[in-house]
Design an enzyme around this catalytic site. Structure first.
Site, PDB file in Angstrom:
ATOM      1  N   HIS A  92       0.822  -1.212   0.000  1.00 30.42           N
ATOM      2  CA  HIS A  92       0.000   0.000   0.000  1.00 30.42           C
ATOM      3  C   HIS A  92       0.853   1.257   0.000  1.00 30.42           C
ATOM      4  O   HIS A  92       0.400   2.316   0.442  1.00 30.42           O
ATOM      5  CB  HIS A  92      -0.943   0.015   1.217  1.00 30.42           C
ATOM      6  CG  HIS A  92      -1.873  -1.156   1.258  1.00 30.42           C
ATOM      7  ND1 HIS A  92      -1.807  -2.121   2.240  1.00 30.42           N
ATOM      8  CD2 HIS A  92      -2.866  -1.530   0.414  1.00 30.42           C
ATOM      9  CE1 HIS A  92      -2.737  -3.041   2.006  1.00 30.42           C
ATOM     10  NE2 HIS A  92      -3.395  -2.697   0.905  1.00 30.42           N
ATOM     11  N   ASP A 127      22.485   6.133 -32.507  1.00 23.86           N
ATOM     12  CA  ASP A 127      22.597   6.149 -31.043  1.00 23.86           C
ATOM     13  C   ASP A 127      23.999   6.525 -30.573  1.00 23.86           C
ATOM     14  O   ASP A 127      24.322   6.366 -29.397  1.00 23.86           O
ATOM     15  CB  ASP A 127      22.191   4.784 -30.465  1.00 23.86           C
ATOM     16  CG  ASP A 127      22.860   3.633 -31.184  1.00 23.86           C
ATOM     17  OD1 ASP A 127      23.775   3.895 -31.991  1.00 23.86           O
ATOM     18  OD2 ASP A 127      22.473   2.475 -30.951  1.00 23.86           O
ATOM     19  N   SER A 161      26.473  -3.402 -37.461  1.00 19.99           N
ATOM     20  CA  SER A 161      27.776  -3.351 -38.141  1.00 19.99           C
ATOM     21  C   SER A 161      28.481  -4.693 -38.053  1.00 19.99           C
ATOM     22  O   SER A 161      29.035  -5.178 -39.048  1.00 19.99           O
ATOM     23  CB  SER A 161      28.657  -2.262 -37.521  1.00 19.99           C
ATOM     24  OG  SER A 161      28.104  -0.985 -37.723  1.00 19.99           O
ATOM     25  N   MET A 192      27.094   2.214 -45.036  1.00 18.39           N
ATOM     26  CA  MET A 192      28.460   1.778 -45.298  1.00 18.39           C
ATOM     27  C   MET A 192      28.586   1.129 -46.672  1.00 18.39           C
ATOM     28  O   MET A 192      29.675   1.091 -47.260  1.00 18.39           O
ATOM     29  CB  MET A 192      28.903   0.791 -44.208  1.00 18.39           C
ATOM     30  CG  MET A 192      28.069  -0.480 -44.143  1.00 18.39           C
ATOM     31  SD  MET A 192      28.391  -1.504 -42.688  1.00 18.39           S
ATOM     32  CE  MET A 192      29.986  -2.163 -43.064  1.00 18.39           C
ATOM     33  N   GLY A 219      29.189   4.886 -40.863  1.00 24.61           N
ATOM     34  CA  GLY A 219      29.556   3.562 -41.360  1.00 24.61           C
ATOM     35  C   GLY A 219      30.317   3.633 -42.666  1.00 24.61           C
ATOM     36  O   GLY A 219      31.289   2.898 -42.895  1.00 24.61           O
TER      37      GLY A 219
END
EC number: 2.7.1.28
Length: 507
Positions: free
Chosen positions: A151, A331, A377, A425, A487
């Site tokens: 709770h 990222d 990659s 790439m 890349g």
């Protein structure tokens, strides 16, 4: 499991009238009796108790069990142990007995005995918030709350943050210590049902980590885990925490736990022991490789070492630059991923000379990058090298190297779904591959590789003005993509490093 449930306001016992209405509804359905399963909180005991008395006055046979399975308090309070997630196991056992036609009084007696062999302990990284209210307690970033209820109330100890293994070990120590008056008498050789409960705010991944730690810890103590139930069984709104429940079981009790139920939230676990079950297997033996026909440590092998060392040094030097490029479109880890590959290759080279056979070298590098590089990659380079190795098994002349480039590019396009012009790439490698077609003609030489590298570098720079058609960058607005693809830059840099070593060797 349950025939009916009565809800109150958040963290509040339901009203007597609501409970009585549920009892009457169940009785009118033609049952021979009703068992109220109540968690041990004052408001619940009072309201359910009063509803029971009123129902009995109306001639309805009603029994009530009050469940207290909290193992937090080392000294028992007058109010007794709180009712926690172990109550769900009582629902299961009582429901299975009722389904089997056992009488009301016998069910009441049997579940009361079962409840005595059970304990639960909760832990959370922070409190929860009742809608419209502030959090019920505050924790600093390096603290966790041990022994809390359902709770939002604070626990019995505030401890420092630790690893999942350490936290679980501490919880099980507390739950099973004989110095704890509310402990579960679990010892080596005991058979238990383990319940790992999400208090509301944890992901399945985090819950699985805790469950794995609990299974390993219990088995390390010689405890047999008959069943492991993992999920959200009794939550406290959005509280990011867990509770562990241990129930001592024998075969008759286990059959009740295993009994079929249509309750949708009950986990459909295998009716076999957890302990003793293989949870992982050793990797199968690798197939035997054909012996390297070229002498290891020879001139070709030494040249390959120099090439790989230069490639690794180049990628390590580009780590921050590639990460900066990747932050605009992904990222931000492209440089880190390529550095991981470089360090893996450096470590591999220290183990001994690489195969002098180009096909075996590319195959080895493929496996290494697939295991160590990670991300898309690693998969793409792995695909490229695996496919490129095939034409080099028969011949290693310049036409064979051109065919190897073609095979690698074809594999990347087939599985990566990228095409030239998609800002990946592949753009650099494709440009180089087009120039290397000249190696299939008579009179081919190293100058063609020089042109191929320059084309790759120009293609990498050209990605600055392309709209991404594949990869993570394809989800980003083209207005934000004003830098070359990381890349493509990395692939061109690898080709440049190879060229520089070959030129120095040729001089």
């Amino acid at each position: 499991m349950l025939t009916g449930v009565i809800a109150g306001a958040v963290f509040t016992s339901p009203a007597v009238g609501s409970i009585l209405a549920a009892i009457r509804a169940v009785a009118q359905a033609g049952t021979v009796g009703t068992l109220l399963i109540v968690k041990n909180y004052t408001g619940d005991r009072l309201n359910f108790g009063l509803a029971r008395e009123q129902a009995r006055a109306e001639g309805i046979p009603v029994e009530m069990v009050v469940i207290g399975d909290d193992s937090a308090f080392t000294v028992l309070k007058k109010a007794g142990r709180r009712g926690l997630c172990g109550t769900v196991l009582i629902h299961k056992v009582a429901g299975a007995l009722a389904e089997a036609g056992v009488g009301l009084e016998e069910i009441t007696d049997r579940v009361s005995e079962v409840a005595k062999a059970m304990g639960t302990l909760g832990l959370s990284l922070s409190s929860c918030s009742v809608p419209g209210s502030k959090p019920t307690f505050e924790l600093s970033a390096d603290e966790v709350e041990l022994g809390l209820g359902i709770h939002g109330e604070a626990g019995v100890h505030r401890i420092k943050m630790a690893t999942a293994n350490e936290i679980v070990e501490l919880m099980l120590d507390h739950m099973t210590s004989s110095s704890n008056m509310s402990h579960v008498p679990v010892q080596s050789g005991s058979s238990v049902v383990l319940m790992v409960n999400n208090l509301g705010g944890l992901s399945f991944l985090e819950l699985g980590i805790i469950a794995d730690a609990a299974v390993r810890s219990l088995e390390g103590r010689g405890v047999k885990i008959a069943r492991a139930l993992v999920g959200t069984f009794m939550s406290a709104l959005e509280m990011p925490g867990i509770s562990l429940t241990l129930l001592l079981v024998d075969e008759p009790l286990l059959k009740l736990i295993d009994a079929e139920t249509t309750a949708s939230a009950w986990p459909n676990v295998a009716k076999v022991l957890v302990t003793g079950r293989k949870r992982c297997r050793a990797a199968p033996a690798k197939p035997l490789e054909a012996p390297d026909s070229t002498a290891a440590g020879g001139a070709a092998s030494k040249q390959m070492v120099l090439v790989l060392e230069r490639v690794c040094a180049t990628l390590l030097g580009l780590e921050e630059h590639l990460n900066a490029l990747d932050r605009a479109a992904g990222d931000g880890d492209c440089g880190t991923t390529h550095s991981c590959a470089a360090r893996a290759i450096q470590g591999w080279l220290k183990e001994g000379p690489p195969p002098a056979s180009p096909a075996q070298l590319l195959s080895k590098l493929s496996l290494l990058l697939l295991e160590k590089m990670g991300g898309s990659s690693g998969a793409l380079y792995g695909l490229f090298l695996t496919a490129a190795a095939q034409p080099l098994k028969a011949k290693t002349d310049l036409p064979a190297w051109s065919a190897a480039m073609d095979a690698g590019l074809e594999a990347m396009q087939k599985y990566g779904k990228a095409a030239p012009g998609d800002r990946t790439m592949l753009d650099s490698l494709w440009a180089a591959g087009q120039e290397l077609q000249a190696w299939k003609s008579p009179g081919a030489n190293l100058q063609i590789l020089t042109k191929a590298v320059k084309s790759a570098e120009a293609a990498a720079e050209a990605t600055r003005n392309m709209e991404a058609g594949a990869g993570r960058a394809s989800y980003i607005s083209s207005a934000r993509l004003d830098q070359p693809d990381p890349g493509a830059v990395a692939a061109a840099a690898i080709l440049r490093a190879i060229l520089e070593v070959l030129q120095s060797q040729d001089a």
